[in-house]
Design an enzyme around this catalytic site. Structure first.
Site, PDB file in Angstrom:
ATOM      1  N   SER A 146      -5.667   3.083  -8.374  1.00 53.12           N
ATOM      2  CA  SER A 146      -6.408   3.630  -9.408  1.00 53.12           C
ATOM      3  C   SER A 146      -7.970   3.293  -9.537  1.00 53.12           C
ATOM      4  O   SER A 146      -8.254   2.092  -8.783  1.00 53.12           O
ATOM      5  CB  SER A 146      -5.856   3.443 -10.784  1.00 53.12           C
ATOM      6  OG  SER A 146      -5.948   2.121 -11.167  1.00 53.12           O
ATOM      7  N   LYS A 147      -8.879   4.025 -10.233  1.00 54.28           N
ATOM      8  CA  LYS A 147     -10.020   3.713 -10.541  1.00 54.28           C
ATOM      9  C   LYS A 147     -10.172   2.113 -11.138  1.00 54.28           C
ATOM     10  O   LYS A 147     -10.876   1.445 -10.743  1.00 54.28           O
ATOM     11  CB  LYS A 147     -10.743   4.444 -11.671  1.00 54.28           C
ATOM     12  CG  LYS A 147     -11.909   4.290 -12.261  1.00 54.28           C
ATOM     13  CD  LYS A 147     -12.242   5.690 -12.892  1.00 54.28           C
ATOM     14  CE  LYS A 147     -12.604   5.469 -14.475  1.00 54.28           C
ATOM     15  NZ  LYS A 147     -12.874   6.813 -15.085  1.00 54.28           N
ATOM     16  N   ARG A 148      -9.211   1.873 -11.795  1.00 52.75           N
ATOM     17  CA  ARG A 148      -9.145   0.475 -12.550  1.00 52.75           C
ATOM     18  C   ARG A 148      -9.001  -0.594 -11.408  1.00 52.75           C
ATOM     19  O   ARG A 148      -9.443  -1.767 -11.565  1.00 52.75           O
ATOM     20  CB  ARG A 148      -8.314   0.371 -13.637  1.00 52.75           C
ATOM     21  CG  ARG A 148      -8.923   1.062 -14.884  1.00 52.75           C
ATOM     22  CD  ARG A 148      -8.257   0.538 -16.262  1.00 52.75           C
ATOM     23  NE  ARG A 148      -7.817  -0.720 -16.258  1.00 52.75           N
ATOM     24  CZ  ARG A 148      -6.572  -0.881 -16.642  1.00 52.75           C
ATOM     25  NH1 ARG A 148      -5.653   0.196 -16.837  1.00 52.75           N
ATOM     26  NH2 ARG A 148      -6.086  -1.925 -16.503  1.00 52.75           N
TER      27      ARG A 148
END
Ligand code: GLU
Length: 506
Positions: free
Chosen positions: A260-262
């Site tokens: 994910s982006k995170r």
């Protein structure tokens, strides 16, 4: 294989995730391999999720990575426009067709009514054959009621009429045959109250209109495909149905769960091709470009996230990938995103680059320190260090000693190698250096060899101290090249200072 027509169809909802670039790459490869067309279509019908600047980002990312589209919003083409927000009439005429043929219907339920239905069903509500009779739509209301609601301008959506008890078969090159029962499917909204189509309708209408032969996209779209197949059937387009290929997920570096982006932010690794700063200033996403990656290295790395050539070969130019790629060699299981591997690929590409191409990267890594360096010296720096860095910004770390005196020395080299037998005679070498007329690497080497022979020392007794004395590091490229590049008087003076420090320490 016959020439394909494939499309990359991102939604401009933010920066293009690295998985999106992989999708673009696979589409591109198949298009080039078969002499077909690679089409860029911007799927911007969801106004709520639209992010200004995202389309520009997508185009820049494709341009930087060298995946040029044959048909796109900017270059146009025979099936344009290539932005869905500019194709409303086409969607409207197709919706009219479905309504006419009773394959779709109007629904007038308000958000509150839908919410109430969801609550009553404990969150398991599905708008389908079992429930539509209890809702407010053109299936449950009389023709005159519907007409009145429409005439009064009551907001409505158009839903696909899904008949229960049927199976939908999807042939997927990657997943094999996948079957869904229409009992699992809801009456998807095809046209929203704002008159814009949903993803499902626009996607299918456009794929058909643009004569797309292969739909290659991420696995997250597999579940939507059942509705898409129903739409192809509703329009009577079964015989032109594209071949589907749903690409495996890209997994976190741990291999557990979707990347994910995170994850990128948490681990300090880029998961986007280019950096992206969102309106909310606190969000700055890191890009491979800004982290000092060669676009080809990134593509090479991405190609292997899901595909492999079936041989040991790992380094492929874009042309090489075009030749070697096949959808049949794309795997089903998720591919682990390994940033070390990405850096390894990058290192291979940088070490093969011409010194001329590296000069701008050195300048920017060392800006403003290297602003006034001569081209000749910059080329020498590039040659000397290009096989020793994984990403361009590492030039700074490696070359800083040429611009600033290092603030410390490599302690291990001193501890292990600054032996009394060396310390006792090292001054002689410095004196020989001071008296050199010629400061080329060869001349420095000759002087050093003479010194080593006289005192029966090996390279291992001497070279680490030369590197450590001028650059504060125990290893590096050829010590004679380093000395020559630094210059005679600076080298001599740094070595003088160094041996004083080392001798007082021991
Ligand atoms: N607009 C979808 C996306 O954002 C496209 C999926 C597809 O390729 O059909 O990825």
């Amino acid at each position: 294989m016959d020439p394909v027509r494939v499309r990359f169809a991102p939604s401009p909802t933010g920066a293009l995730h690295i998985g999106g670039l992989r999708t673009a790459l696979y589409n591109y490869l198949l298009a080039r391999q078969t002499g077909g067309q690679f089409i860029l279509r911007i799927e911007d019908t969801d106004q709520k999720r639209y992010v200004p600047g995202a389309e520009g980002y997508i185009q820049e990312a494709l341009e930087w990575s060298g995946l040029q589209a044959d048909e796109s919003p900017t270059s146009g083409g025979p099936h344009g426009p290539y932005r869905q927000s500019e194709r409303r009439e086409l969607y409207q005429s197709h919706i009219d067709m479905l309504l006419e043929n009773k394959q779709a219907y109007y629904a007038f339920d308000t958000p509150e009514e839908l919410e109430a239905a969801r609550e009553a069903a404990n969150g398991t509500f599905k708008y389908d054959a079992a429930t539509r009779g209890k809702m407010r739509n053109s299936m449950s209301l009389s023709a005159s009621e519907v007409e009145k609601l429409r005439a009064d301008g009551v907001p409505s959506v158009v839903r696909l009429l899904v008949e229960p008890g049927q199976s939908v078969h999807i042939k997927d090159v990657v997943r094999g045959d996948v079957t869904f029962s229409t009992d699992e499917l809801d009456d998807k909204v095809l046209m929203k109250a704002d008159g814009l189509p949903t993803y499902h309708l626009a996607n299918v209408v456009d794929d058909h209109d643009m004569q797309i032969t292969h739909v290659i996209r991420g696995e997250e779209w597999l579940s939507s495909t059942a509705h898409h197949v129903l739409l192809y059937q509703a329009f009577g387009w079964e015989s032109d149905m594209p071949v589907f290929a749903h690409l495996p997920l890209i997994l976190k570096p741990t291999g557990k769960g979707k990347l994910s982006k995170r994850d990128g932010q948490k681990l300090g690794i880029p998961v986007f091709p280019l950096s992206w700063e969102s309106e909310k200033a606190e969000e700055r996403l890191e890009g491979f470009r800004e982290r000092g990656f060669h676009p080809q290295a990134l593509l090479n790395f991405l190609a292997f996230l899901g595909w492999n050539p079936g041989t040991e070969q790992e380094i492929f130019s874009l042309e090489g990938l075009v030749k070697a790629f096949s959808l049949e060699q794309v795997g089903k299981s998720g591919a682990r995103f390994d940033f070390d591997k990405a850096q390894w690929f990058n290192q291979q590409y940088i070490s093969e680059q011409a010194a001329e191409e590296l000069v701008p990267h050195i300048k920017s890594a060392l800006s403003p320190l290297a602003d006034h360096e001569t081209e000749d010296r910059l080329l020498q720096m590039a040659e000397l260090y290009k096989s020793r860095i994984r990403t361009y910004p590492e030039f700074r770390d490696k070359l800083l000693y040429l611009f600033e005196t290092p603030t410390g020395y490599d302690e291990k080299t001193i501890r292990k190698k600054w032996k009394p037998s060396v310390a006792a005679v090292f001054q002689e070498l410095i004196d020989a250096y001071r008296n050199q007329n010629d400061w080329s690497p060869d001349a420095i080497k000759a002087a050093t060899m003479a010194f080593m022979e006289k005192h029966e020392l090996g390279f291992g007794n001497v070279l680490p101290h030369l590197r450590n004395g001028i650059a504060g590091t125990g290893n590096g490229p050829g010590a004679f090249d380093m000395l020559s590049l630094l210059g005679q008087s600076e080298s001599v003076s740094r070595l003088e200072t160094a041996i004083k420090a080392w001798n007082s320490n021991t």
